[in-house]
Write a protein that holds these residues in place. Structure first.
Motif, mmCIF file in Angstrom:
data_model
loop_
_atom_site.group_PDB
_atom_site.id
_atom_site.type_symbol
_atom_site.label_atom_id
_atom_site.label_comp_id
_atom_site.label_asym_id
_atom_site.label_seq_id
_atom_site.Cartn_x
_atom_site.Cartn_y
_atom_site.Cartn_z
ATOM 1 N N PHE A 156 -64.071 -54.779 21.925
ATOM 2 C CA PHE A 156 -63.397 -54.888 20.705
ATOM 3 C C PHE A 156 -63.445 -56.024 20.141
ATOM 4 O O PHE A 156 -63.339 -57.240 20.578
ATOM 5 C CB PHE A 156 -61.934 -54.514 21.288
ATOM 6 N N ILE A 157 -63.437 -55.901 18.719
ATOM 7 C CA ILE A 157 -63.492 -57.284 17.927
ATOM 8 C C ILE A 157 -61.903 -57.249 17.181
ATOM 9 O O ILE A 157 -61.637 -56.317 16.468
ATOM 10 C CB ILE A 157 -64.514 -57.399 16.971
ATOM 11 N N GLU A 158 -61.242 -58.389 17.436
ATOM 12 C CA GLU A 158 -59.998 -58.390 16.918
ATOM 13 C C GLU A 158 -59.726 -59.916 16.077
ATOM 14 O O GLU A 158 -59.841 -60.831 16.881
ATOM 15 C CB GLU A 158 -58.882 -58.170 18.091
ATOM 16 N N GLU A 159 -59.584 -59.728 14.841
ATOM 17 C CA GLU A 159 -59.724 -60.931 13.968
ATOM 18 C C GLU A 159 -60.831 -62.013 14.384
ATOM 19 O O GLU A 159 -61.913 -61.659 14.035
ATOM 20 C CB GLU A 159 -58.325 -61.637 14.116
ATOM 21 N N ASP A 160 -60.461 -63.055 14.936
ATOM 22 C CA ASP A 160 -61.597 -64.012 15.535
ATOM 23 C C ASP A 160 -62.183 -63.805 17.055
ATOM 24 O O ASP A 160 -62.761 -64.727 17.309
ATOM 25 C CB ASP A 160 -61.062 -65.445 15.238
ATOM 26 N N SER A 161 -61.314 -63.047 17.716
ATOM 27 C CA SER A 161 -61.817 -62.819 18.887
ATOM 28 C C SER A 161 -62.555 -61.488 19.326
ATOM 29 O O SER A 161 -62.536 -60.537 18.991
ATOM 30 C CB SER A 161 -60.459 -62.793 19.846
ATOM 31 N N ILE A 162 -63.403 -61.831 20.383
ATOM 32 C CA ILE A 162 -64.288 -60.650 20.858
ATOM 33 C C ILE A 162 -63.630 -60.342 22.282
ATOM 34 O O ILE A 162 -63.769 -61.351 23.091
ATOM 35 C CB ILE A 162 -65.816 -60.958 21.098
ATOM 36 N N TRP A 163 -63.488 -59.066 22.704
ATOM 37 C CA TRP A 163 -62.747 -58.899 23.932
ATOM 38 C C TRP A 163 -63.793 -57.967 24.660
ATOM 39 O O TRP A 163 -63.982 -56.867 24.267
ATOM 40 C CB TRP A 163 -61.313 -58.216 23.842
ATOM 41 N N THR A 164 -64.288 -58.456 25.557
ATOM 42 C CA THR A 164 -65.200 -57.645 26.420
ATOM 43 C C THR A 164 -64.613 -56.742 27.353
ATOM 44 O O THR A 164 -63.700 -57.282 28.200
ATOM 45 C CB THR A 164 -66.230 -58.542 27.080
ATOM 46 N N ILE A 165 -65.026 -55.656 27.414
ATOM 47 C CA ILE A 165 -64.326 -54.735 28.432
ATOM 48 C C ILE A 165 -65.059 -54.725 29.867
ATOM 49 O O ILE A 165 -66.338 -54.375 29.700
ATOM 50 C CB ILE A 165 -64.386 -53.116 28.005
ATOM 51 N N PHE A 166 -64.454 -55.288 30.877
ATOM 52 C CA PHE A 166 -64.864 -55.380 32.020
ATOM 53 C C PHE A 166 -64.632 -54.281 33.083
ATOM 54 O O PHE A 166 -63.618 -53.691 33.173
ATOM 55 C CB PHE A 166 -64.342 -56.575 32.691
ATOM 56 N N ASP A 167 -65.720 -53.851 33.481
ATOM 57 C CA ASP A 167 -65.648 -52.699 34.419
ATOM 58 C C ASP A 167 -65.521 -52.928 35.989
ATOM 59 O O ASP A 167 -66.482 -53.409 36.522
ATOM 60 C CB ASP A 167 -67.237 -51.872 34.420
ATOM 61 N N MET A 168 -64.322 -52.965 36.393
ATOM 62 C CA MET A 168 -64.096 -53.296 37.714
ATOM 63 C C MET A 168 -64.681 -52.571 38.668
ATOM 64 O O MET A 168 -65.248 -52.907 39.782
ATOM 65 C CB MET A 168 -62.508 -53.405 38.045
ATOM 66 N N HIS A 169 -64.936 -51.389 38.545
ATOM 67 C CA HIS A 169 -65.592 -50.343 39.311
ATOM 68 C C HIS A 169 -67.171 -50.589 39.634
ATOM 69 O O HIS A 169 -67.599 -50.861 40.551
ATOM 70 C CB HIS A 169 -65.652 -48.888 38.744
ATOM 71 N N ALA A 170 -67.762 -50.887 38.434
ATOM 72 C CA ALA A 170 -69.120 -51.672 38.542
ATOM 73 C C ALA A 170 -69.208 -52.954 39.421
ATOM 74 O O ALA A 170 -70.140 -53.212 40.239
ATOM 75 C CB ALA A 170 -69.640 -52.012 37.277
ATOM 76 N N LEU A 171 -68.217 -53.776 39.232
ATOM 77 C CA LEU A 171 -68.092 -55.020 40.040
ATOM 78 C C LEU A 171 -67.974 -54.635 41.387
ATOM 79 O O LEU A 171 -68.732 -55.132 42.400
ATOM 80 C CB LEU A 171 -67.092 -55.826 39.569
ATOM 81 N N ALA A 172 -67.125 -53.547 41.723
ATOM 82 C CA ALA A 172 -66.803 -53.318 43.213
ATOM 83 C C ALA A 172 -68.087 -52.891 43.843
ATOM 84 O O ALA A 172 -68.332 -52.837 45.086
ATOM 85 C CB ALA A 172 -65.691 -52.413 43.342
ATOM 86 N N GLU A 173 -69.038 -52.036 43.221
ATOM 87 C CA GLU A 173 -70.243 -51.580 43.683
ATOM 88 C C GLU A 173 -71.486 -52.381 43.335
ATOM 89 O O GLU A 173 -72.373 -52.133 44.030
ATOM 90 C CB GLU A 173 -70.420 -50.064 42.912
ATOM 91 N N SER A 174 -71.505 -53.540 42.852
ATOM 92 C CA SER A 174 -72.206 -54.514 42.582
ATOM 93 C C SER A 174 -72.846 -54.956 43.856
ATOM 94 O O SER A 174 -72.188 -55.600 44.649
ATOM 95 C CB SER A 174 -72.303 -55.332 41.638
#
Length: 182
Positions: A156-174
């Motif tokens: 998501f891009i909000e004003e001057d910030s880029i918020w990356t969506i982090f997938d916790m499920h992908a982390l737990a399976e990595s």
């Protein structure tokens, strides 16, 4: 105007309602209902991240005492007793990027229970709940941080910030997360 002294209380309320309806303006119509995406915002290093609310079980301060785990990689900080459960405490940035998270007053544990794995993830700071319009979600732009790419499922891009969506499920399976032993 009718005599209010001759009216019953019910008639008086009906008259009051009638007058209120005459003077009331209509509520503006909303043509389109906007879907809202909600997530927990946190920071790992200088990178602002968000993850869906349903992927986080709890947020806690960094624990005072941790039991060491012999034979574990350096990013496994230890085990903590959280409400009667022994949870591994993992430095998220050290695990994915190789840089240890400094423990400060704003350091938090993000407790996850994904893919049958429960763990406490050490993050620099939890920033609260963020709301974004669902249509503002960008799933086409690739993540610029190589260490984050396997776990990024949009931004998501909000004003001057880029918020990356982090997938916790992908982390737990990595593999990188699951191979915690030396």
């Amino acid at each position: 105007m009718p005599n209010t002294m001759a009216q019953t209380p019910f008639q008086w309320l009906q008259e009051l309602e009638r007058r209120a309806k005459q003077k009331a303006r209509g509520i503006p119509r909303q043509e389109k209902v906007q879907q809202i995406w909600r997530g927990i915002a946190f920071r790992v290093g200088n990178t602002p991240l968000v993850t869906p609310l349903n992927e986080i079980r709890e947020i806690l301060p960094y624990p005072t005492y941790l039991a060491k785990v012999p034979g574990a990689k350096a990013w496994v900080k230890g085990l903590a007793n959280i409400r009667g459960l022994l949870l591994p405490i993992v430095d998220l940035q050290a695990c994915l990027d190789g840089k240890a998270t400094p423990i400060e007053s704003r350091t938090r544990l993000v407790i996850i229970n994904q893919a049958g794995i429960s763990a406490g993830l050490v993050v620099d700071e939890v920033l609260g709940i963020k709301h974004f319009p669902e249509e503002a979600k960008d799933t086409d732009t690739p993540c610029k941080d190589a260490w984050l790419t396997p776990f990024a499922k949009g931004m998501f891009i909000e004003e001057d910030s880029i918020w990356t969506i982090f997938d916790m499920h992908a982390l737990a399976e990595s593999e990188v997360f699951l191979r915690a032993s030396l």
